[in-house]
Design a protein around this motif. Structure first.
Motif, short mmCIF file in Angstrom:
data_model
loop_
_atom_site.label_atom_id
_atom_site.label_comp_id
_atom_site.label_asym_id
_atom_site.label_seq_id
_atom_site.Cartn_x
_atom_site.Cartn_y
_atom_site.Cartn_z
N TYR A 178 0.83 -1.21 0.00
CA TYR A 178 0.00 0.00 0.00
C TYR A 178 0.87 1.26 0.00
CZ TYR A 178 -3.88 -3.12 0.90
OH TYR A 178 -4.81 -4.13 0.79
N ARG A 224 2.05 1.65 -3.55
CA ARG A 224 0.94 2.11 -4.39
C ARG A 224 0.86 3.63 -4.39
NH1 ARG A 224 -5.06 0.51 -2.60
NH2 ARG A 224 -4.51 2.02 -0.99
N TYR A 246 2.68 5.53 -7.54
CA TYR A 246 1.48 5.60 -8.38
C TYR A 246 0.59 6.78 -8.01
CZ TYR A 246 -2.30 3.86 -11.33
OH TYR A 246 -3.26 3.74 -12.31
N PHE A 281 -0.70 -1.95 -9.67
CA PHE A 281 -1.56 -0.99 -8.99
C PHE A 281 -2.68 -0.43 -9.86
CE2 PHE A 281 2.77 0.09 -7.19
CZ PHE A 281 2.62 -0.70 -6.06
#
Length: 719
Positions: free
Chosen positions: A325, A328, A332, A420
């Motif tokens: 996470y 991510r 991203y 992702f």
């Protein structure tokens, strides 16, 4: 001089296009057209709406120096046998010119050209050719061509021919073609032709009983020609919950251009040993050879090291999820605000992120990075190569672009990690590939793919993919309702709803706060610019929120199939940091002058419609011949609470109690009065990914029960 040169180029281009137009017409309707006089259909298809007398698909790949030309074309000659078919073919939409997405540079030679030909053949043999250039009108970038005076019994004969030139000195994968052999109408004669030459590699195969592609001899050894032909093809049905490529006769192909051995190795596809050979299958060794070169552990792990400082975890599984996470966001979502700003042309944002910021833009970059992290932490893992179930089995894999890649971390309870999106969860496999056979690329000592084997990917259950709602209804002077709806989404239903409901500001700022990262506008040091950019971004976000609210209101009206007013929407929890974390939303709105009818001193309430619209299976669907392919098992649980006005009681509850359950799924409903509330609970669920056609009647049983519930009413009467 410049003006004369431009005029000369224009005249030359116009002349070439005119010549091309004549040649295209000759290609389909010329002296060699063996279907020019064909106008009858077999007796067995006399009652069909329309019959395709002849269908021709043509693909040509040609090179000259650095120039490559891709040609694709289709012709259909169709007999119209009822008014529905006449209406269907009374208008065409198409584009006449386009800019190639493969081309580079500028000038006339970037431009692709489309040609269209349409003629109507009357029952007496009279041909009426339509001048598409004169008769068509441009509407929103498309040409609209109306075909007037069409009648039952006419034949409409049309073609669409596209020439797309571009330059390429490297390798290029053309868009794949994957389609059933049959059409929505019966086809008397089908011919598919494919022409290539040296440096064009072809992957082509047919499935589920479709005839094989045959090679046609050519005069030039460097050129190749292929043909697939079939006659008397029954029409295809495309019902809901169906994957045509999984069981219908179909064909798939892709052409890959590679000028030399160097580019063959770099090509984005599974290539045959020689362009003279058609590649029909992709074996385990092909998978190993291709991905062994693609996946190499690498990346800068410093951001992860900083994130992990001072943190402890109960297991490697927990650590991996938290790192996932964090990455991510770091690689991203951290940049998504900048993409929005750049697209809106507010300012150029990427200069604020320093030299060469890292953004994971592909599955490969994601996998290579996590390979490196897992290797350095001495955690065992494999790479999974799968294909969506709607493409058919992995055993029939042919097109590299149909592959989905993910990592399986081999902890006590395996953790699956996929590339992702803003909403992906650790442990959750893409629903298109779960419950399917896949390849496992086994990794030795965390750094090199050493072998490939097969595995069955895990499934999810209808309990895991769930949507729960609690809807509270308060009567407004017996003219309408004030409605409050609380919704909770889990599993694949959660991710789909997040995609539909979220805009960038719904999660990007949440990530900034969670991970303490710097927001885009905080990088802007110039006070005047910062104020300007802030105002412009706020204005953009407010406009997006207005559009978002309007879209949500429209979606809610479509769910219920009636108008709503005073609509408000709030995201209570995004559900983005764990598979078991629910997306929670709350909506309030009013329903006026609907669902309530006065009958003397009584009120008839269409309470069933508060379940939202349900699937109505008509007679045509009941006669289904195809098997059933579900996206995933799922369930829908609803609680509807009606506040009963003082001095009133409820009757008609017996019709709100239903129960239909079998091995395919079910629908249950209960209704009871508790104090001053009518409490209705419903539960609908689909148990499996796949059902045979023999089980269709069992599915209809609970689908009909759910639909019938929406038609039920209750009566409010004074005590």
């Amino acid at each position: 001089m410049r003006a004369k040169l431009l005029l000369l180029l224009l005249l030359v281009t116009t002349s070439i296009v005119a010549q091309d137009k004549k040649e295209v017409k000759e290609f389909f309707w010329g002296a060699k057209d063996e279907f020019k006089k064909a106008n009858t259909v077999p007796d067995k298809w006399k009652n069909e709406s329309a019959v395709i007398i002849h269908k021709r698909e043509h693909y040509n790949y040609h090179k000259f120096g650095a120039n490559v030309t891709y040609t694709s074309a289709i012709r259909k000659r169709i007999k119209l046998q009822d008014q529905a078919a006449v209406t269907e073919f009374s208008q065409f939409s198409y584009k006449t010119k386009f800019y190639s997405n493969k081309a580079y540079g500028s000038g006339f030679w970037r431009r692709g050209t489309n040609f269209i030909g349409v003629k109507v053949v009357k029952p007496d043999g009279k041909e009426i050719e339509i001048d598409a250039e004169k008769e068509s009108k441009e509407v929103n970038g498309e040409q609209k061509l109306a075909i007037s005076n069409l009648e039952v019994g006419d034949i409409i004969d049309f073609y669409f021919y596209s020439i797309e030139p571009f330059k390429s000195v490297y390798d290029y994968s053309f868009e794949a073609v994957e389609t059933p052999l049959g059409d929505v109408y019966p086809t008397m004669d089908l011919k598919i032709t494919l022409e290539t030459e040296n440096d064009f590699f072809v992957n082509f195969n047919t499935y589920n009983g479709a005839p094989e592609l045959k090679q046609i001899p050519t005069k030039n050894s460097g050129e190749r020609s292929y043909e697939l032909a079939e006659k008397n093809i029954e029409k295809n049905e495309f019902p809901r919950w169906f994957y045509p490529l999984a069981e219908m006769p179909c064909y798939k192909f892709q052409v890959i251009f590679a000028r030399s051995g160097k580019f063959e190795k770099l090509a984005d596809g599974f290539l045959s040993e020689s362009e003279k050979e058609i590649k029909k299958t992709v074996a385990k060794q092909d998978i190993y050879d291709y991905y062994n070169k693609k996946f190499v552990p690498n990346g800068n792990l410093d951001p992860i090291k900083d994130f992990l400082k001072g943190k402890t975890f109960t297991s490697d599984e927990e650590k991996i999820r938290e790192v996932y996470y964090f990455c991510r966001h770091e690689y991203y979502t951290r940049y998504l605000e900048a993409f929005v700003v750049n697209e809106a042309k507010l300012f150029y944002p990427f200069e604020y992120y320093g030299y060469n910021p890292i953004f994971f833009s592909s599955e490969e970059s994601f996998i290579n990075y996590f390979m490196y992290f897992l290797k350095k932490n001495e955690i065992d893992y494999d790479i999974i190569v799968a294909t969506p179930r709607y493409n058919g089995s992995i055993d029939d894999l042919l097109i590299q672009g149909n592959v989905t890649k993910l990592i399986r971390v081999n902890t006590k309870n395996p953790v699956y990690l996929q590339y992702f999106s803003p909403y992906t969860s650790a442990d959750q496999i893409d629903y298109t590939v779960e419950n399917s056979k896949a390849y496992v690329l086994e990794v030795s000592k965390g750094k090199k793919v050493t072998d490939a084997s097969t595995v069955m990917l895990p499934s999810s259950t209808y309990q895991e993919n769930s949507y729960k709602t609690k809807t509270t209804l308060t009567l407004d002077n017996f003219t309408g309702f004030a409605v409050k709806r609380e919704s909770f989404y889990l599993g694949h239903l959660k991710e789909n709803e997040q995609k539909d409901k979220f805009n960038f500001y719904d999660y990007v700022y949440e990530d900034y706060k969670k991970y303490g990262t710097t927001q885009l506008l905080e990088y802007v040091k110039n006070k005047k610019k910062k104020e300007q950019y802030t105002n412009e971004l706020n204005a953009l976000v407010n406009k997006m929120k207005d559009n978002q609210k309007e879209a949500f209101e429209k979606s809610t009206e479509e769910e219920y199939e009636f108008d709503v007013d005073d609509y408000k929407f709030e995201i209570k929890s995004t559900g983005r940091y764990g598979k078991k974390s629910a997306l929670e939303t709350e909506e309030t709105f009013t329903v006026k002058n609907n669902l309530i009818k006065k009958a003397g001193d009584k009120y008839l309430i269409e309470i069933g419609k508060m379940l939202t619209s349900q699937i109505e299976i008509d007679q045509k669907e009941k006669d289904r011949k195809n098997n059933i392919y579900m996206v995933y098992p799922r369930s829908f649980e609803n609680e509807i609470i009606l506040e009963i006005p003082a001095g009133y009681s409820v009757s008609g509850l017996e019709k709100l109690n239903k129960k239909v359950e079998n091995e395919t799924g079910g629908f249950t409903a209960t209704a009871e009065v508790k104090g001053n509330q009518l409490v209705i609970k419903t539960f609908k669920y689909y148990k499996n990914y796949y059902e045979t056609n023999a089980n269709w009647s069992k599915m209809i049983a609970f689908l009909d029960a759910a639909y019938q519930f929406t038609q039920e009413k209750i009566l409010l009467k004074k005590n």
